[in-house]
Scaffold this active site. Sequence first.
Site, PDB file in Angstrom:
ATOM      1  N   ASP A   8       0.932  -1.242  -0.077  1.00 59.04           N
ATOM      2  CA  ASP A   8      -0.075   0.019   0.017  1.00 59.04           C
ATOM      3  C   ASP A   8       0.896   1.242  -0.084  1.00 59.04           C
ATOM      4  O   ASP A   8       1.897   1.272   0.394  1.00 59.04           O
ATOM      5  CB  ASP A   8      -0.842  -0.060   1.311  1.00 59.04           C
ATOM      6  CG  ASP A   8      -2.059   0.871   1.100  1.00 59.04           C
ATOM      7  OD1 ASP A   8      -2.485   1.299  -0.100  1.00 59.04           O
ATOM      8  OD2 ASP A   8      -2.783   1.146   1.928  1.00 59.04           O
ATOM      9  N   ASN A  56     -11.143  -2.496  -5.053  1.00 63.88           N
ATOM     10  CA  ASN A  56     -10.376  -1.456  -5.903  1.00 63.88           C
ATOM     11  C   ASN A  56     -10.970  -1.416  -7.226  1.00 63.88           C
ATOM     12  O   ASN A  56     -10.797  -0.360  -8.037  1.00 63.88           O
ATOM     13  CB  ASN A  56      -8.896  -1.966  -6.239  1.00 63.88           C
ATOM     14  CG  ASN A  56      -7.991  -1.890  -5.042  1.00 63.88           C
ATOM     15  OD1 ASN A  56      -7.053  -2.515  -4.892  1.00 63.88           O
ATOM     16  ND2 ASN A  56      -7.964  -0.927  -4.016  1.00 63.88           N
ATOM     17  N   LEU A 183      -6.730  -4.765   7.722  1.00 66.70           N
ATOM     18  CA  LEU A 183      -6.472  -5.915   6.596  1.00 66.70           C
ATOM     19  C   LEU A 183      -7.042  -5.906   5.356  1.00 66.70           C
ATOM     20  O   LEU A 183      -6.631  -6.513   4.313  1.00 66.70           O
ATOM     21  CB  LEU A 183      -6.783  -7.148   7.426  1.00 66.70           C
ATOM     22  CG  LEU A 183      -6.204  -7.828   8.647  1.00 66.70           C
ATOM     23  CD1 LEU A 183      -7.099  -9.183   9.131  1.00 66.70           C
ATOM     24  CD2 LEU A 183      -4.762  -7.946   8.553  1.00 66.70           C
TER      25      LEU A 183
END
Length: 242
Positions: A8, A56, A183
Site C-alpha cells: 500500500d 479496488n 487488513l
Amino acid sequence: MHIAVIMDGNGRWATKRGLPRTAGHVEGAKAVRNTVETAARADVDTLTLYAFSAANWSRPPTEIAALMKLFGQYLFGETRRCVEQGIRVNVIGRRDRLSDNLLRSIEQSERLSASCTGMHLRLAVDYSSQYSILQAAQRAGQPAGHGDIATQDFERLLQEVDHSARDAGPVDLLIRTGNERRLSDFLLWECAYAELYFSDCLWPDFDETEFHRALEDYAGRQRRFGGLGDKSAKSATSGELP
Ligand code: IPE
Ligand code: IPE
Ligand code: MG
C-alpha cells in the site's frame, strides 16, 4: 515460511512528488520485482502479494486500466526470470471479471512455471477474502459436499476457490506498508495466527533493507498459538525461520 504483503502507498508516493497516481503504481511494480527476488533469496516458501482487491474496482477506470496493464506487463516480463529462479507463479482471486488478454497471460505464467519447486509466488488480483470464504462455505454445504467439514477440507475448498496452485498454509508474517493498520479483506482465514508488521514506508520505497527489518522484527516475536510459548513452535508452517 509464508509471508503475505499488503502493498500500500503507491498513490501517496506519487502525489507527494506531484506525479499522477499511476506513476506510483509503475514504481510499485519495481518494488514487487525486488521483493520477490529478496524473498526467494531469503528462502521464503510462499509469498502472497496483494496486487488488486475486489474493492479496488471502485477506483477511476483510468487507474484500474493502468493497474491491469501493469499487471499483464509484469507477468509477461517477469515469468521467465521467475522460472530461472525456480519460482512458481500463481494468481489467486476471482477470474471471471478479468480481461481475456490478462487471463491468457495468467494462464501462460502459471503453465510455464508449474513445475518450479522453489518459492511459491501468489499474486492476489480481484481478491476478496470474504468472497472466497463465502464461496468455499457454499461448496462445503452442497449436497455432495461434506456434512461436518474438517478444517483441512475447508482449506482445500478455499484453495480451489482461490485458484491457489498448492496449499499455501497459514500466513506466518503479514506485512502492510503505507502506514495503515488494517487488513482490507486480505487472507482473513489464513491470517488467523499471523504476526502483523506495519511499516510507514510507502510501497515504492520498500526495499531489501525494509524487508529484512520486517524479518528481524518477526524473529523477535514469540508465537504461542494459544499455548504457553513453546519456542519450537516459531513458525506455523515449517518450524523454522527463513
Ligand atoms: C496500493 O497503493 C496499490 C493498490 C491498491 C492497487 P494505493 O493505490 O492504495 O496507494 P495509496 O494508498 O492511495 O497511497
Ligand atoms: C489494499 O489497499 C489493497 C491492495 C494493496 C491491493 P487499499 O489502498 O485498497 O486499501 P484501503 O482502501 O485503504 O483499505
Ligand atoms: Mg491504499
